[in-house]
Structure formats: C-alpha cells, structure tokens
Design an enzyme around this catalytic site. Structure first.
Site, PDB file in Angstrom:
ATOM      1  N   VAL A 134      22.215-153.218  59.151  1.00 36.28           N
ATOM      2  CA  VAL A 134      23.504-153.183  59.837  1.00 36.28           C
ATOM      3  C   VAL A 134      23.511-154.316  60.857  1.00 36.28           C
ATOM      4  O   VAL A 134      22.626-154.388  61.721  1.00 36.28           O
ATOM      5  CB  VAL A 134      23.714-151.830  60.562  1.00 36.28           C
ATOM      6  CG1 VAL A 134      25.075-151.802  61.234  1.00 36.28           C
ATOM      7  CG2 VAL A 134      23.566-150.671  59.582  1.00 36.28           C
ATOM      8  N   CYS A 135      24.468-155.207  60.734  1.00 35.71           N
ATOM      9  CA  CYS A 135      24.663-156.279  61.702  1.00 35.71           C
ATOM     10  C   CYS A 135      23.374-157.105  61.860  1.00 35.71           C
ATOM     11  O   CYS A 135      22.806-157.570  60.882  1.00 35.71           O
ATOM     12  CB  CYS A 135      25.147-155.684  63.018  1.00 35.71           C
ATOM     13  SG  CYS A 135      25.928-156.854  64.143  1.00 35.71           S
ATOM     14  N   VAL A 136      22.882-157.276  63.092  1.00 37.48           N
ATOM     15  CA  VAL A 136      21.709-158.115  63.318  1.00 37.48           C
ATOM     16  C   VAL A 136      20.412-157.436  62.888  1.00 37.48           C
ATOM     17  O   VAL A 136      19.325-158.005  63.054  1.00 37.48           O
ATOM     18  CB  VAL A 136      21.607-158.560  64.791  1.00 37.48           C
ATOM     19  CG1 VAL A 136      22.783-159.434  65.161  1.00 37.48           C
ATOM     20  CG2 VAL A 136      21.507-157.369  65.724  1.00 37.48           C
ATOM     21  N   GLY A 137      20.494-156.252  62.315  1.00 34.86           N
ATOM     22  CA  GLY A 137      19.323-155.631  61.698  1.00 34.86           C
ATOM     23  C   GLY A 137      18.747-156.493  60.595  1.00 34.86           C
ATOM     24  O   GLY A 137      17.592-156.326  60.204  1.00 34.86           O
TER      25      GLY A 137
END
Length: 342
Positions: free
Chosen positions: A117-120
């Site tokens: 998720v996102c910057v994961g």
C-alpha cells in the site's frame, strides 16, 4: 457449511500510516454482503508483539497476532502498508526498518500473493520482492524507489500494478485512495468483477478504476478552493453525455464566459474544454475496461457524439485507440478470471 475465508495479513510497525492499515479492510469487509455464497476474508493485523502500535497519525492500534504465530498459517494475501519521515527541509523519506523488511521477506514465502500500500513498495523492494518486476508507489517517492533499487522497473503513473512470477503474485499500489482500487482489484480476482463493482457502490466510490489508469485521475487531480467550481465539476461529471459548452457552463455557475475560463485556469490549471475532454476520456476508459458496450454506445454516453471523435481524443490524450485500450485491460481481466477458475 461454514464461511470460507481467505487470510489477509496486514503488517504493523511503529509509525505505520493509519489509512494504509484501515482503508483496505473496509473494502474486504463488504464482500460477504455482496456475495450469495458464504465466502469472504479473515483480516488480521500482525506485529512483532501484541503491544499497541502507534501509527504515524498518533492513533494506537492493537495487533491481532504476532509475526511468529502468523508465520505458521497459510497466508492468502500479505498486505504491506508504508510510512514516511519528513526532514527539516520537508523532504520525504520512506521508512524501511530492517526488522520489518526481514519479517516481510519471511512471511512472503508463505503467501499466495503480496501487495504493498502506497510507500510500502519500498519495504517490498528492500526485501528483494520487486527485483526484475514493474512496480509503482506514491508519486512523491517514485524517484527515490528507482534510485535505491535499480533492479525494480518503477512506473510512477499507474494507480496499481500486478506482476506475476514463479514466486507468486506481487501487487503495488500508488496511494490510499488508489489502494482502495487495488483492494477492489483483489476482490475482483477472487470473487469476480460484479462483486467488486457492488462493493465499490457500497463505498460510494466514484468508479472502479482499472490499474493502468494514471494516479492523477481527473476528478481527483486538483481540488478546488471554491464551492462554486466544485459544484460545477459535479455537474459536468453527471452530464457528460450532454453538450457542455462554455456559455452553458458559465450560465450554470452564474458567471461570464471569460470569468469561467479564468476560474478553470486558476483553480484547475486547465481550460474548460481540456478538463471536460480529459474526464470524458477517463470515463470512456473505465467503460471500455469493465463493460461490453459498443464504441458507439460509449461515445454517446461520454458525450463524444461520434466514434471518430472518441478515437481522436484517445489518440490525443493516451496515445492509443479505444480498441487497443479495451484489448489491453480486457486481457488483464481475462487473466484474472482464468486464475480464479483454475
């Protein structure tokens, strides 16, 4: 017969983004309501210990299970949220704590698929799970991801990307709103497009966007500071099939033609004509990807009038044709259906 649930494990760590953790489960929780069979997901929050985890928003979350315990279970989907730190010069730095990276790498070996998720995505990359793969992340850290991990083919534009290899599926998403779309895509892969669309309607989402769509979706790209222009934007979205001329829009907004053009330039950074065409192309793209409507029907529903006008707009905006766009995303849908039935 009891409910059949697929296990989704969401990774927790100190400073994790709150919405990255809470957004996707909202999508998954609605699946049982939208299916006739007793199927759905079991979502658990996993951490190093069962002590509360403090998110980046300052809200504390209680884990359900430890990494050690969940590592003994069969994981359907390992979901990896992200976190960032901002330095004194307001530069954004993705958090990739070595302990979390090691845990993600280990758990990924027990999962059918992994999603960030996102910057994961930076955590997945640090764990070596994106090497040789195409991936996306939030636009603000895409250059950093490419610089830190040259083995990853970073594409900063799509809202999510699905890659498949011998090790399994890896999904990467661009941001929290985009990762609602990613979550819907996971639901579509597991339970079909119609279930995903019904879940999207329950969430009152604008639409279920295909993964190749730009992060900068037209209705979301720029937020106006005035109620008048926001009302006008909603009016345009709800009347795409009609003639939307500058004089008619100016009359709706109770301003002059010149003032309307100036407002669009100031608030949205574009002209009324360019904004309307971009929105029509985006809406047409969604219809091409998710329906069997003819090009004539789509051109009419989106206000293009003729197929030729639709084709010209797609070439101008996306450097492709409607038929090529449909073939690309329908191939992706067909692959998902094949995986689901196999």
């Amino acid at each position: 017969m009891g409910t059949v649930n697929r296990l989704i494990v969401i990774v927790l760590f100190e400073g994790v983004d709150l919405l990255d953790v809470t957004g996707p489960p909202e999508v998954f929780s609605l699946v049982p309501r939208e299916t006739a069979e007793r199927v759905g997901y079991e979502v658990v929050l996993a951490s190093e210990t069962l002590e509360p985890v403090t998110t980046g928003a300052g809200v504390r979350i209680l884990p359900d299970i430890t990494f050690q315990e969940v590592g003994r279970r069969v994981i359907d989907t390992l979901l990896v949220p992200g976190s960032v730190e901002v330095d004194s010069e307001r530069r954004i730095h993705p958090v990739t704590e070595p302990g979390t990276v090691a845990r993600v790498k280990a758990l990924a070996g027990h999962a059918r698929r992994v999603a960030s998720v996102c910057v994961g995505a930076h955590i997945l990359a640090a764990a070596g799970l994106l090497d040789g793969k195409r991936a996306t992340t939030h636009w603000s850290t895409a250059q950093r991801l490419a610089a830190d991990h040259p083995a990853v083919r970073v594409d900063p534009d799509p809202i999510f990307i699905r890659e498949e290899s011998e090790e399994g599926e890896v999904w990467t998403g661009a941001g929290i709103s985009a990762c609602l779309d990613l979550s819907l895509a996971l639901v579509a892969e597991d339970f079909g497009e119609q279930v995903a669309l019904r879940v999207a309607r329950q969430l009152v989402m604008y639409l279920k966007r295909p993964g190749g769509q730009s992060q900068f979706s037209v209705p979301l790209e720029r937020v106006s500071t005035t109620r008048r222009i926001e009302d006008l934007r909603h009016h345009i979205l709800n009347h795409l099939d009609q003639r939307l001329t500058v004089p008619e829009l100016a009359a709706y907004a109770h301003v002059s033609d010149r003032q309307l053009t100036r407002i669009f330039k100031t608030e949205l950074g574009t002209t009324p004509h360019a904004y309307i065409e971009s929105l029509r192309v985006e809406t047409a793209g969604n219809l091409l990807a998710t329906t069997d409507d003819t090009l004539e029907r789509i051109a009419s529903r989106c206000g293009f009038g003729t197929v030729d006008t639709l084709i010209r707009a797609f070439r101008r905006r996306l450097a492709t044709t409607p038929s090529e766009y449909r073939a690309k995303f329908r191939a992706t849908a067909a692959q998902r259906a094949s995986l689901t039935s196999s």
